[in-house]
Scaffold this motif. Sequence first.
Motif, PDB file in Angstrom:
ATOM      1  N   ASN A  14       0.808  -1.221   0.000  1.00 35.17           N
ATOM      2  CA  ASN A  14       0.000   0.000   0.000  1.00 35.17           C
ATOM      3  C   ASN A  14       0.842   1.272   0.000  1.00 35.17           C
ATOM      4  O   ASN A  14       0.297   2.370  -0.112  1.00 35.17           O
ATOM      5  N   ARG A  15       2.153   1.115   0.150  1.00 36.27           N
ATOM      6  CA  ARG A  15       3.041   2.284   0.137  1.00 36.27           C
ATOM      7  C   ARG A  15       4.007   2.257  -1.048  1.00 36.27           C
ATOM      8  O   ARG A  15       5.075   2.859  -0.998  1.00 36.27           O
ATOM      9  N   ASP A  16       3.615   1.581  -2.093  1.00 38.28           N
ATOM     10  CA  ASP A  16       4.435   1.517  -3.305  1.00 38.28           C
ATOM     11  C   ASP A  16       4.401   2.885  -3.995  1.00 38.28           C
ATOM     12  O   ASP A  16       3.375   3.309  -4.526  1.00 38.28           O
ATOM     13  N   THR A  17       5.535   3.575  -3.982  1.00 38.72           N
ATOM     14  CA  THR A  17       5.573   4.939  -4.538  1.00 38.72           C
ATOM     15  C   THR A  17       5.319   4.956  -6.041  1.00 38.72           C
ATOM     16  O   THR A  17       4.809   5.943  -6.566  1.00 38.72           O
ATOM     17  N   SER A  18       5.655   3.875  -6.744  1.00 37.44           N
ATOM     18  CA  SER A  18       5.439   3.849  -8.189  1.00 37.44           C
ATOM     19  C   SER A  18       3.958   3.808  -8.538  1.00 37.44           C
ATOM     20  O   SER A  18       3.559   4.109  -9.665  1.00 37.44           O
TER      21      SER A  18
END
Length: 566
Positions: free
Chosen positions: A483-487
């Motif tokens: 849920n914190r995948d910057t892409s």
Amino acid sequence: MATIVQTLSVHQLSTASWVCLFALLALIAFVIRQSTSPIARIPGPLLTKFTILPIVYQDHIGNRTKWTEGLHRQYGPVVRLSPKEVSVSSSASIRDVFTGSAKAGYYPKAPIFNIFQHYGARNAFSSIHSENHSWRRKIVAGNYAQTAIVAKEAKHGSLWKNVGRFLNMIKREGTTSGSGPAKSIDFFSACRFYAADNVTSHLFIEGSDALDGDQEIRRIIEDSAEGPSDVMSYFKMEFETLNSAIDRIKGMIFSLLNLEQKSTGRSRPATASGKQVDLEQSQWYGGTAIRDWGFKRFLMTRDALEQARIDTSLESPVGAKLAANSMEGEKSGWIDGPPVQDAGIRLLKSSASDEGLLRFYRNEGCASECMDQFLAGLDTVGDTLAYVLQTLSMTENRRSQQALIPECSSLDLPQEYDVPLSSKQLADIQAALYVEAVLKETLRAFPASTTAFQRTVPPGGRMLEGHFVPGDTIIGGIPTTINRDTSVFDRSCTFDVDQWLPQRWLDADDNTLAEMNRRLWTFGSGGRGCIGKHLAILEMKLLIVGIYSRCSTAIDDETPVKVSKK
């Protein structure tokens, strides 16, 4: 005599040398084997090639999740956690591991899921293999379809009534502070009471009455809340012997130094291992008060079905559908199949000569299914709503409240809660843009489960992101990492993924939004994703709207948030 002693010493020295040599060779062989194994080629800390000690230590101190997230930032989408465990976070690997296909094969659940049994019986969530999960899920899947959930709510209005009961509880039990009309309340417990009343009314003929003040069920619900040490204890069970030894050594050291050892939180009940606990072993059937309560509620539901007071339609409790399956197995004239190590399953042959087996529930299996759905709904909805209210109440998020209140007020919902909302009103609530953004952002930033969802690599191994992962390797993914995948969630480098920012869901273009929705992993994915997702989302939206449609729009003079899609 001296000659004999000298000869003996030489002999002993020679034996000791051989022992040391063999030990050294064994160590060299172990290092070579571990260093050249396929899992050793996967990125990760050097020590994790050779031993489970790093992950055991991280489990023991309750830091497994943050440690794994840090490894992903350092090493990429596939990382080695131990000689037998890997963590994944990329879209492709998550799809392969958690969705799979009949052609490529499905990944069984890891042994850790054995602990999520109740009454000695498995349920859909604790089923290891997909085929055992599928037949269980099919029985109740229709009751959790979005169309069925909305149609039931439009006819009976059970969820909307509970919104009213929630607000009445605040009026009745809230503490007045200051000179204004505002009242304060323990909203963590209040949200869990709301979640419990909703999910139990969906499961049983008679649900809980926590919102109306039933003190017994309130105590049971509050006692069931898990602290951080409880959640991490799931993984301590993987290495139970080693963790027990560590605890004993720590206890000895603290005792010798005359130091007080701090408690790591209340210990989990014996049934956390999934073992059956009879009334002879505990005052409660199932080992805990909440399990005992759930088993009795299921039996009440079954009695109502047998007496034709309810049926098995989609409007009836889920427990009725499960009970009907159990009754069908009991009343059939078929021959019992072989015994199984599962108190909840009845295996039957269709005839004496037929080797084909059919599966039916026993009462324990039905109640286990109900308990799993009860606890999942209690934790997911209760915890998420508590995060929503806490986050919106923060000073830095006042503009979010300023955007939410007029949107909720514009829905023109009734101020009374005894009449069900219409299908049109429910559709408007589901379509409310800022309500949707607030809820999705909370689910993204604060998923109810922060531990790894684990699977086992099938025999023969699999290729993931260019790495070969051998069969029987434990492989997992963590919602907070995904849920914190910057892409995905910060493609424009505008929104920090570690911050709670609902606007990210409004400013995203259509393609990015579609990818964000696919990658929001709080409810899991694939055929084994959360069965109660649609019920949970409607529950949460109704309470958010119910609360903020009654608030004043005059919060402050700040520039309001523009609630619209780009």
